[in-house]
Design a protein around this motif. Structure first.
Motif, mmCIF file in Angstrom:
data_model
loop_
_atom_site.group_PDB
_atom_site.id
_atom_site.type_symbol
_atom_site.label_atom_id
_atom_site.label_comp_id
_atom_site.label_asym_id
_atom_site.label_seq_id
_atom_site.Cartn_x
_atom_site.Cartn_y
_atom_site.Cartn_z
ATOM 1 N N LEU A 176 22.749 -8.993 110.105
ATOM 2 C CA LEU A 176 22.085 -8.200 111.243
ATOM 3 C C LEU A 176 21.552 -6.624 110.799
ATOM 4 O O LEU A 176 20.794 -6.125 110.949
ATOM 5 C CB LEU A 176 22.771 -8.111 112.460
ATOM 6 C CG LEU A 176 22.979 -9.468 112.975
ATOM 7 C CD1 LEU A 176 23.740 -9.278 114.411
ATOM 8 C CD2 LEU A 176 21.526 -9.938 113.282
ATOM 9 N N ASP A 177 22.732 -6.045 109.558
ATOM 10 C CA ASP A 177 22.782 -4.883 109.184
ATOM 11 C C ASP A 177 21.630 -4.899 108.131
ATOM 12 O O ASP A 177 20.920 -3.916 107.805
ATOM 13 C CB ASP A 177 23.993 -4.298 108.858
ATOM 14 C CG ASP A 177 24.719 -4.054 109.940
ATOM 15 O OD1 ASP A 177 24.321 -4.099 111.164
ATOM 16 O OD2 ASP A 177 25.922 -3.770 109.838
ATOM 17 N N ILE A 181 18.850 -12.376 103.997
ATOM 18 C CA ILE A 181 17.866 -13.176 104.239
ATOM 19 C C ILE A 181 16.497 -13.436 103.355
ATOM 20 O O ILE A 181 16.422 -14.290 102.490
ATOM 21 C CB ILE A 181 17.467 -13.246 105.820
ATOM 22 C CG1 ILE A 181 18.847 -13.253 106.497
ATOM 23 C CG2 ILE A 181 16.744 -14.380 106.121
ATOM 24 C CD1 ILE A 181 18.447 -13.032 108.156
ATOM 25 N N LEU A 182 15.879 -12.308 103.627
ATOM 26 C CA LEU A 182 14.333 -12.569 102.920
ATOM 27 C C LEU A 182 14.605 -12.383 101.478
ATOM 28 O O LEU A 182 13.747 -13.066 100.828
ATOM 29 C CB LEU A 182 13.866 -11.078 103.349
ATOM 30 C CG LEU A 182 13.460 -11.419 105.006
ATOM 31 C CD1 LEU A 182 12.695 -10.305 105.530
ATOM 32 C CD2 LEU A 182 12.883 -12.414 105.503
ATOM 33 N N ASP A 183 15.397 -11.252 100.946
ATOM 34 C CA ASP A 183 15.223 -11.375 99.224
ATOM 35 C C ASP A 183 15.729 -12.340 98.676
ATOM 36 O O ASP A 183 15.945 -12.806 97.557
ATOM 37 C CB ASP A 183 15.920 -10.015 98.746
ATOM 38 C CG ASP A 183 15.277 -8.881 99.361
ATOM 39 O OD1 ASP A 183 14.301 -8.844 99.624
ATOM 40 O OD2 ASP A 183 15.811 -7.521 99.271
ATOM 41 N N ARG A 184 16.607 -13.443 99.430
ATOM 42 C CA ARG A 184 17.199 -14.590 99.031
ATOM 43 C C ARG A 184 16.509 -15.744 99.154
ATOM 44 O O ARG A 184 16.697 -17.017 99.008
ATOM 45 C CB ARG A 184 18.512 -14.764 99.465
ATOM 46 C CG ARG A 184 19.593 -13.678 99.034
ATOM 47 C CD ARG A 184 20.661 -13.762 99.748
ATOM 48 N NE ARG A 184 21.597 -12.528 99.447
ATOM 49 C CZ ARG A 184 22.907 -12.628 100.026
ATOM 50 N NH1 ARG A 184 23.520 -13.486 100.705
ATOM 51 N NH2 ARG A 184 23.803 -11.718 99.642
ATOM 52 N N ASP A 191 3.577 -9.277 124.840
ATOM 53 C CA ASP A 191 2.999 -8.122 124.999
ATOM 54 C C ASP A 191 3.365 -7.144 123.981
ATOM 55 O O ASP A 191 3.613 -6.085 124.177
ATOM 56 C CB ASP A 191 3.188 -7.342 126.485
ATOM 57 C CG ASP A 191 2.745 -8.356 127.452
ATOM 58 O OD1 ASP A 191 1.763 -9.050 127.305
ATOM 59 O OD2 ASP A 191 3.422 -8.500 128.580
ATOM 60 N N LYS A 192 3.337 -7.438 122.559
ATOM 61 C CA LYS A 192 3.648 -6.789 121.363
ATOM 62 C C LYS A 192 5.311 -6.371 121.393
ATOM 63 O O LYS A 192 5.327 -5.818 120.398
ATOM 64 C CB LYS A 192 2.688 -5.529 121.404
ATOM 65 C CG LYS A 192 1.335 -5.938 121.557
ATOM 66 C CD LYS A 192 0.906 -6.562 120.097
ATOM 67 C CE LYS A 192 -0.832 -6.810 120.309
ATOM 68 N NZ LYS A 192 -1.147 -7.737 119.363
ATOM 69 N N THR A 193 6.077 -6.831 122.262
ATOM 70 C CA THR A 193 7.270 -6.566 122.323
ATOM 71 C C THR A 193 8.259 -7.649 121.726
ATOM 72 O O THR A 193 8.068 -8.751 122.420
ATOM 73 C CB THR A 193 7.959 -6.126 123.831
ATOM 74 O OG1 THR A 193 7.113 -4.953 124.146
ATOM 75 C CG2 THR A 193 9.324 -6.098 123.661
ATOM 76 N N PRO A 194 9.012 -7.550 120.849
ATOM 77 C CA PRO A 194 10.159 -8.798 120.317
ATOM 78 C C PRO A 194 11.044 -9.242 121.421
ATOM 79 O O PRO A 194 11.590 -8.320 122.198
ATOM 80 C CB PRO A 194 10.950 -7.993 119.179
ATOM 81 C CG PRO A 194 10.243 -6.878 118.815
ATOM 82 C CD PRO A 194 9.278 -6.328 120.103
ATOM 83 N N VAL A 195 10.586 -10.591 121.696
ATOM 84 C CA VAL A 195 11.605 -11.119 122.664
ATOM 85 C C VAL A 195 12.388 -12.310 122.168
ATOM 86 O O VAL A 195 13.186 -12.858 122.862
ATOM 87 C CB VAL A 195 10.669 -11.567 124.084
ATOM 88 C CG1 VAL A 195 10.182 -10.124 124.977
ATOM 89 C CG2 VAL A 195 9.653 -12.519 123.511
ATOM 90 N N GLY A 196 12.088 -12.603 120.981
ATOM 91 C CA GLY A 196 12.737 -13.873 120.431
ATOM 92 C C GLY A 196 12.670 -13.912 119.139
ATOM 93 O O GLY A 196 11.949 -13.208 118.490
ATOM 94 N N THR A 197 13.784 -14.593 118.458
ATOM 95 C CA THR A 197 14.017 -14.544 116.921
ATOM 96 C C THR A 197 14.551 -15.627 116.355
ATOM 97 O O THR A 197 15.256 -16.164 117.075
ATOM 98 C CB THR A 197 14.659 -13.418 116.243
ATOM 99 O OG1 THR A 197 14.485 -13.210 114.978
ATOM 100 C CG2 THR A 197 15.868 -13.034 116.627
ATOM 101 N N CYS A 198 14.187 -15.915 115.039
ATOM 102 C CA CYS A 198 15.128 -16.767 114.427
ATOM 103 C C CYS A 198 15.045 -16.690 112.899
ATOM 104 O O CYS A 198 14.115 -16.550 112.434
ATOM 105 C CB CYS A 198 14.888 -18.322 114.892
ATOM 106 S SG CYS A 198 15.661 -19.885 114.180
ATOM 107 N N ALA A 199 16.145 -17.028 112.263
ATOM 108 C CA ALA A 199 16.149 -16.889 110.839
ATOM 109 C C ALA A 199 16.484 -18.337 109.835
ATOM 110 O O ALA A 199 17.102 -19.223 110.425
ATOM 111 C CB ALA A 199 17.239 -15.955 110.302
ATOM 112 N N LEU A 242 19.320 -22.818 109.639
ATOM 113 C CA LEU A 242 18.648 -22.127 110.701
ATOM 114 C C LEU A 242 19.855 -21.196 111.496
ATOM 115 O O LEU A 242 20.875 -21.666 111.818
ATOM 116 C CB LEU A 242 18.045 -23.093 111.684
ATOM 117 C CG LEU A 242 17.392 -22.557 112.888
ATOM 118 C CD1 LEU A 242 16.457 -23.731 113.466
ATOM 119 C CD2 LEU A 242 18.327 -22.429 114.054
ATOM 120 N N ALA A 243 19.577 -19.879 111.565
ATOM 121 C CA ALA A 243 20.493 -18.930 111.987
ATOM 122 C C ALA A 243 19.954 -17.932 112.862
ATOM 123 O O ALA A 243 18.637 -17.815 112.844
ATOM 124 C CB ALA A 243 21.302 -18.433 111.064
#
Length: 151
Positions: A37-38, A44-47, A57-65, A76-77
């Protein structure tokens, strides 16, 4: 309307806070959580992984990695939906988008780790096509259930 987008650096605070909320509600933050998370870019992405963001409405309300574990295998995390947005099928939409992203990345297997107290999440995972398995080493003390999907 819900918009599903790929992670951008401006979503880092939302990625952290959406996940911190459910972890703090049910468990305690662990070192593995903090690392991810930090530093989602480095962890996550660089790997070779990916992060999906759901916007309302342009506001983040959900996520998944998706965390790349080895060629063809992704974890899936950090799936989270804000309390205010729960019950609007956002988890379903994020889950489907994450599975599609895994296919784009060349995954043949997606697995996840969870806890049996998270009954709505487990129900969602079954609906998405995951099945219970054993066998992965977990960095989380809270994990007591593993699931997998073959693509």
């Amino acid at each position: 309307m819900i918009e599903i987008v790929n992670y951008q650096p401006q979503y880092a605070p939302a990625f952290r806070e959406l996940n911190k909320a459910w972890i703090d509600q049910y468990f305690v933050m662990e070192d593995s959580d903090r690392k991810m998370l930090d530093d989602p870019q480095g962890y996550i992405l660089d790997r070779g992984g990916a992060i999906i963001i759901a916007l309302k409405d342009k506001t983040p309300v959900g996520t998944c990695a998706l965390i790349k574990k080895e060629d063809g295998v992704y974890e899936l995390a950090k799936m989270a939906v804000s309390l205010e947005a729960q019950g609007q099928k956002i988890g379903w939409k994020v889950g489907l988008a994450t599975i599609e992203k895994a296919r784009e990345l060349g995954a043949d297997t997606i697995y996840l780790e969870t806890n049996s107290v998270l009954k709505p999440a487990i129900s969602l995972y079954y609906k998405l096509g995951f099945m219970e398995i054993d066998g992965y080493d977990s960095p989380y003390s809270r994990c007591n259930l593993q699931m997998q999907m073959k693509l």
